[in-house]
Motif scaffolding. Structure first.
Motif, PDB file in Angstrom:
ATOM      1  N   MET A 102       1.031  -1.270  -0.202  1.00  0.00           N
ATOM      2  CA  MET A 102       0.059  -0.097  -0.240  1.00  0.00           C
ATOM      3  C   MET A 102       0.713   1.170  -0.079  1.00  0.00           C
ATOM      4  O   MET A 102       0.372   2.577   0.186  1.00  0.00           O
ATOM      5  CB  MET A 102      -0.942   0.012   1.263  1.00  0.00           C
ATOM      6  N   GLY A 103       2.225   1.104   0.062  1.00  0.00           N
ATOM      7  CA  GLY A 103       2.902   2.240  -0.211  1.00  0.00           C
ATOM      8  C   GLY A 103       3.601   2.873   0.946  1.00  0.00           C
ATOM      9  O   GLY A 103       4.063   4.193   1.042  1.00  0.00           O
ATOM     10  N   VAL A 104       3.671   2.000   1.949  1.00  0.00           N
ATOM     11  CA  VAL A 104       4.176   2.323   3.190  1.00  0.00           C
ATOM     12  C   VAL A 104       5.291   1.560   3.651  1.00  0.00           C
ATOM     13  O   VAL A 104       5.242   0.404   3.716  1.00  0.00           O
ATOM     14  CB  VAL A 104       3.033   2.210   4.623  1.00  0.00           C
TER      15      VAL A 104
ATOM     16  N   PHE B  99       5.830  14.829   9.950  1.00  0.00           N
ATOM     17  CA  PHE B  99       4.409  15.130  10.495  1.00  0.00           C
ATOM     18  C   PHE B  99       3.705  14.492   9.263  1.00  0.00           C
ATOM     19  O   PHE B  99       3.251  15.094   8.181  1.00  0.00           O
ATOM     20  CB  PHE B  99       4.005  16.335  10.827  1.00  0.00           C
ATOM     21  N   GLY B 100       3.380  13.126   9.290  1.00  0.00           N
ATOM     22  CA  GLY B 100       2.445  12.528   8.368  1.00  0.00           C
ATOM     23  C   GLY B 100       1.077  12.686   8.671  1.00  0.00           C
ATOM     24  O   GLY B 100       0.429  12.988   9.291  1.00  0.00           O
TER      25      GLY B 100
ATOM     26  N   ARG C 112       3.349   8.052  11.571  1.00  0.00           N
ATOM     27  CA  ARG C 112       4.171   7.773  10.123  1.00  0.00           C
ATOM     28  C   ARG C 112       4.530   9.100   9.844  1.00  0.00           C
ATOM     29  O   ARG C 112       4.134  10.353  10.275  1.00  0.00           O
ATOM     30  CB  ARG C 112       2.886   7.455   9.374  1.00  0.00           C
ATOM     31  N   ALA C 113       5.532   9.158   8.989  1.00  0.00           N
ATOM     32  CA  ALA C 113       6.402  10.384   8.331  1.00  0.00           C
ATOM     33  C   ALA C 113       5.985  10.242   6.808  1.00  0.00           C
ATOM     34  O   ALA C 113       5.867   9.213   6.320  1.00  0.00           O
ATOM     35  CB  ALA C 113       7.843  10.396   8.893  1.00  0.00           C
ATOM     36  N   VAL C 114       6.380  11.538   6.058  1.00  0.00           N
ATOM     37  CA  VAL C 114       6.260  11.423   4.750  1.00  0.00           C
ATOM     38  C   VAL C 114       7.638  11.626   4.090  1.00  0.00           C
ATOM     39  O   VAL C 114       8.790  12.470   4.708  1.00  0.00           O
ATOM     40  CB  VAL C 114       5.490  12.674   4.089  1.00  0.00           C
ATOM     41  N   TYR C 115       8.144  10.746   3.265  1.00  0.00           N
ATOM     42  CA  TYR C 115       9.251  10.630   2.663  1.00  0.00           C
ATOM     43  C   TYR C 115       9.271  10.831   0.969  1.00  0.00           C
ATOM     44  O   TYR C 115       8.263  10.797   0.531  1.00  0.00           O
ATOM     45  CB  TYR C 115      10.017   9.304   2.971  1.00  0.00           C
TER      46      TYR C 115
ATOM     47  N   PRO D 168       6.618  10.236  -3.730  1.00  0.00           N
ATOM     48  CA  PRO D 168       6.323  10.535  -2.228  1.00  0.00           C
ATOM     49  C   PRO D 168       5.764   9.194  -1.726  1.00  0.00           C
ATOM     50  O   PRO D 168       5.142   8.432  -2.275  1.00  0.00           O
ATOM     51  CB  PRO D 168       5.514  11.587  -2.194  1.00  0.00           C
ATOM     52  N   PHE D 169       6.158   9.035  -0.323  1.00  0.00           N
ATOM     53  CA  PHE D 169       5.652   7.853   0.385  1.00  0.00           C
ATOM     54  C   PHE D 169       5.576   8.057   1.969  1.00  0.00           C
ATOM     55  O   PHE D 169       6.167   8.927   2.346  1.00  0.00           O
ATOM     56  CB  PHE D 169       6.362   6.512   0.093  1.00  0.00           C
ATOM     57  N   GLU D 170       5.092   7.341   2.657  1.00  0.00           N
ATOM     58  CA  GLU D 170       4.881   7.291   4.143  1.00  0.00           C
ATOM     59  C   GLU D 170       5.600   6.274   4.454  1.00  0.00           C
ATOM     60  O   GLU D 170       5.879   5.127   3.997  1.00  0.00           O
ATOM     61  CB  GLU D 170       3.240   7.108   4.434  1.00  0.00           C
TER      62      GLU D 170
END
Length: 154
Positions: A102-104, A131-132, A137-140, A148-150
């Motif tokens: 799921m992209g995490v 801050f996701g 979770r964080a955003v990368y 972009p992904f979490e």
């Protein structure tokens, strides 16, 4: 409601059907949130480890655990182990695969190395925001595939 013969295995089977409210592809077992399960003639006691101490979904999760066991005819007490710190190393291999799909991303145990992109596997990633969409979770951003992904916070 009468309490059926309760086994620890039946409790674990019920817990496997309790999804995380923010990541519904994984169960509380997949996330490694279950610290302990005990059963006796009165019912079950399930102790969970929050993925984030300030998680606003803890009440919802406890309600879902009680409901999953009630569907099987069992009464349950649910408690949170607030003295235990959850970290991503508790996530099962199956849970890691489901999250990646799921992209995490799931960082290695408190790893300081860059988080691997769940889409292409590259480690050429940067934190865009700590801050996701949820506190855990964080955003990368992946420079290799430009996605972009979490990622779960270590």
């Amino acid at each position: 409601m009468t309490i059926r013969s309760l086994s620890e295995e039946a409790v674990w089977q019920a817990l496997a059907r309790v999804p995380d409210p923010e990541l519904p592809v994984v169960s509380v077992i997949d996330l490694g949130m279950v610290k302990s399960v005990s059963v006796d003639h009165r019912g079950a006691r399930v102790e969970l480890i929050p993925t984030f101490l300030g998680c606003p979904a803890l009440g919802w999760i406890a309600d879902k655990v009680r409901a999953a066991l009630a569907e099987q005819g069992f009464e349950a007490e649910v408690a949170f182990a607030l003295g235990v710190i959850w970290d991503p190393s508790r996530i099962t291999p199956d849970g890691i695969d489901k999250l990646r799909q799921m992209g995490v991303a799931v960082p290695a145990k408190s790893d300081a190395a860059p988080v691997a992109c769940p889409y292409c596997g590259a480690r050429d990633t940067d934190v865009e925001s700590l801050f996701g969409p949820t506190p855990c979770r964080a955003v990368y951003y992946c420079r290799a595939c430009r996605q972009p992904f979490e990622a779960m916070k270590p």
